[in-house]
Motif scaffolding. Sequence first.
Motif: not given
Length: 872
Positions: A347-370
């Motif tokens: 079975p998959a590791d449920v502790q990793k599943m429950l731990a929410r990742q801090d992954n903010p929305v970020n679009m990158v255009l021309e190597q610049a974060s928007l």
Amino acid sequence: TATEYTEVHTNISEQELRRLKRAQIAENAGLAQEALAALAATENFAEINLRKIDRSAVATFGYEPYKDVMLILIKGRRHCSLRLVNPIFDSVNEGDCYLLITPSKVFAWLGHYANALEKAKTMDVIDFLKQQRDFGLRSEVKYFILDQANDDTETDIYAEFADILHGDDENFKSMDLVTDDDYFEANVMELNRVYRLDNDMLIPLDDFCFRSLSVKILDPNEVFVFDFGSELYVWNGKYADKNKRNVGLQLAQQLWNDPYDFSECLINPFEPLDDKNESGGQTGTKRPTWCVFGKQNQNVETLLFKGKFYDWPGDLKELKPVNDAANNVNRIPSARRPPSIVEMLKPADVQKMLARQDNPVNMVLEQASLGRGKHWYDPIELRGHDVQTISLNVWHVSDNERHEVNKSSYGQFHTDDVYIIRWRYKLVASGFHSITTGKASVRKTDTGRDRVAYWIWQGVNASPNEKGISALMTVFLDEEKGPHIHVNQDHEEATFLQLFDGTLTIHMGKRNQSNPTRTSPWHLYVFLGEIDVETHWWELNLSNGNLRSRTSFLLINNIANIMILWHGCGTTNEQKSLANKSTMKIRERRPDEFHFNDKHEYIEFNEMQEGDETDLFWDIFPESNHQRKYFSLLNTRTVTSLTATMRIFHLSSLHGPFVAQEIQYLLRSPNHISAFPFTQADLYDLQQPALCLVDAHSEIFIWQGWNDLSDDELDVQLNNANIQAGAPNDLRFTAERRCALRTVVEYCKAKTGSSTVDLPCSIVYAGLEPIEFINLFPKWTVHMKARQQNQLEGKSVNQKDSVPDILKKLCREQYTIEELRARPLPEGVDPSKIESYLSDEDFQKEFRMTKDEYYALPYWKQTNIKKPLGFF
């Protein structure tokens, strides 16, 4: 008169006669002049002495990109790269795969714990070498497979393998010393250094160094130098001139001879499996003698070079099963039955599943974060910038033409159309933080040039012709050479949505064309989004079955100019406020796409709650009575607003171990709760049959896909009267299904902190989903092919099975003799070891021996015994 003459022999007449004779023969023979000349030759070959050469010697031309003895590491979980390592036995471990290449023999080492992708890639390379040859190998080279899982370490071939590497029989590294595949794959790309020859200089390409390599960078007019640490290659494009090639080789030779420094890399290129870098050696003045320096000419590159590129096309693109690829190889026989997929998956590791990742929305255009399109702040560099929109233009593509739309219609799209949006913007630095005080200092300065991006929005029902035309039109429009971003309907990102100030609306049908089948003046729109500038509306078919208790809906009568904003009983106060705000903007701007009646300036507005509707509201829908066709939360015991955003995990063992990959919500925000973060397409667009864990907070579902057969295959099964309902799927999917159910049980226990399953856990089936599951999504269309296939396997509409009950059935350890001899086998039975499900008494009765005595026999003898007994 002359009395003397001199005779001069020119042989011209003889030569002319021979030429005419050859021409006459050639007319009838159909042979080239060179062939005719050879046939006319009168040399005596019997008098010619041929010099005997050493056949073992290989013709070389200098700077060959290989050595006589090479040990190649094949490692990775998603992309298996090929890396040259020191050809000593200490480099070998039981968690990876290797190729040992010598002039006369090639050995493949399959580690006991190597993943399926590594083994498959190794067997593909062996097959390629046998058919195409590479590294200067001849046709008489012999190939051997050493599979540690099959005890191939007890043979003479293994002894020879160890002898070449100067090692002892048990000198390889154990599993606890093996570098993790994910860690290796994530960091080995830091070793990639790319240079281009420019004006007799090697220019480092910063955009391609220290990252995954793509074949797109290989320009046939250029010369590149690739430094991988233990390998250094000069790559010559087929159109590069000779002078450029020679200069590139000289500069590469100088780079090879110069001191090297890989100390900043987490992986040592000369000992890549030393993840702690304890051995040192990442800097030095001269590279080890086993390293390779050579030339790679376009279209004749070696496999070792091709293996560094994640998208190299060719024979190794499609992976074949390990056993199929090895049929014609001298595999060492094994007496032990290899472990089945049922035994290997966990079975998959449920502790990793429950731990929410801090992954903010970020679009990158021309190597610049928007970021989300308004602002971005980098917590590492302690600086950020605002994104300021300068101008916006929108074109509608129709009938091979484009028409610019009015500003009041910006953000109004149609499901059957394609639109081009030009966004001109700039970045303004702001929000610098003091490292000493930790306080923000407001500072805004124009960072320079205006930037331009082109968005191509494509409706789900847009024609392929209009999609293609829009891409070409964008190229002609793009004078600034800005990036082009394709946006598919219902998958709009935050940066795109904020351009329209929270009023983006997707209408059904085609722009400027009315639907002749529509009989009602009312239109129904569902409200989505959690941030005011990102809110948007989708038009749905006018049916009360499309309502949802967890969000707001807008009903518009464009003849009587009436707007009704309806809030479901589970809608949060924040969502109600945002929906009202967006509705007022539409009411004020009156976009043409809503077709409001121009004879009436005033638009009547009404707001109502679920449960307090008037007769006017119910009369809008075509249903004859006031019965709610959707899953209303009014019918539940307690009516509460949402307290958490739904999560979905895709469960799969595609790359070896069974893992849970979370599907990310495009508009995710840790400070807001989303009513509908996902669409039906997030499930149905996965490779089928798929398994997904859907965490709806108060209930957990397993969504099971369908066996995606072609239409012809499905018709054959539907017309087959002898088909047996409930037949089990393939062994891997059955094993994955068991793992998925175990994962749900462990996930539920870990989430509630209980030793028992305290939340409802159910499994639902594609095309047959019950209404309470369907209403977790903003809109839904029954997938008829999925429904047919799952009904074919014995499932029914609205079927909802208990996870603990199904898991108990799948994990049953004993069956009767009659059950195991029946076909199809009971679901969950491993067909490779049917006999193991017999009780001890039944086993003794059928096999005339105990299980211990039976499993002590060689595997081939076990097979011969159980075949006639009906357990095979």
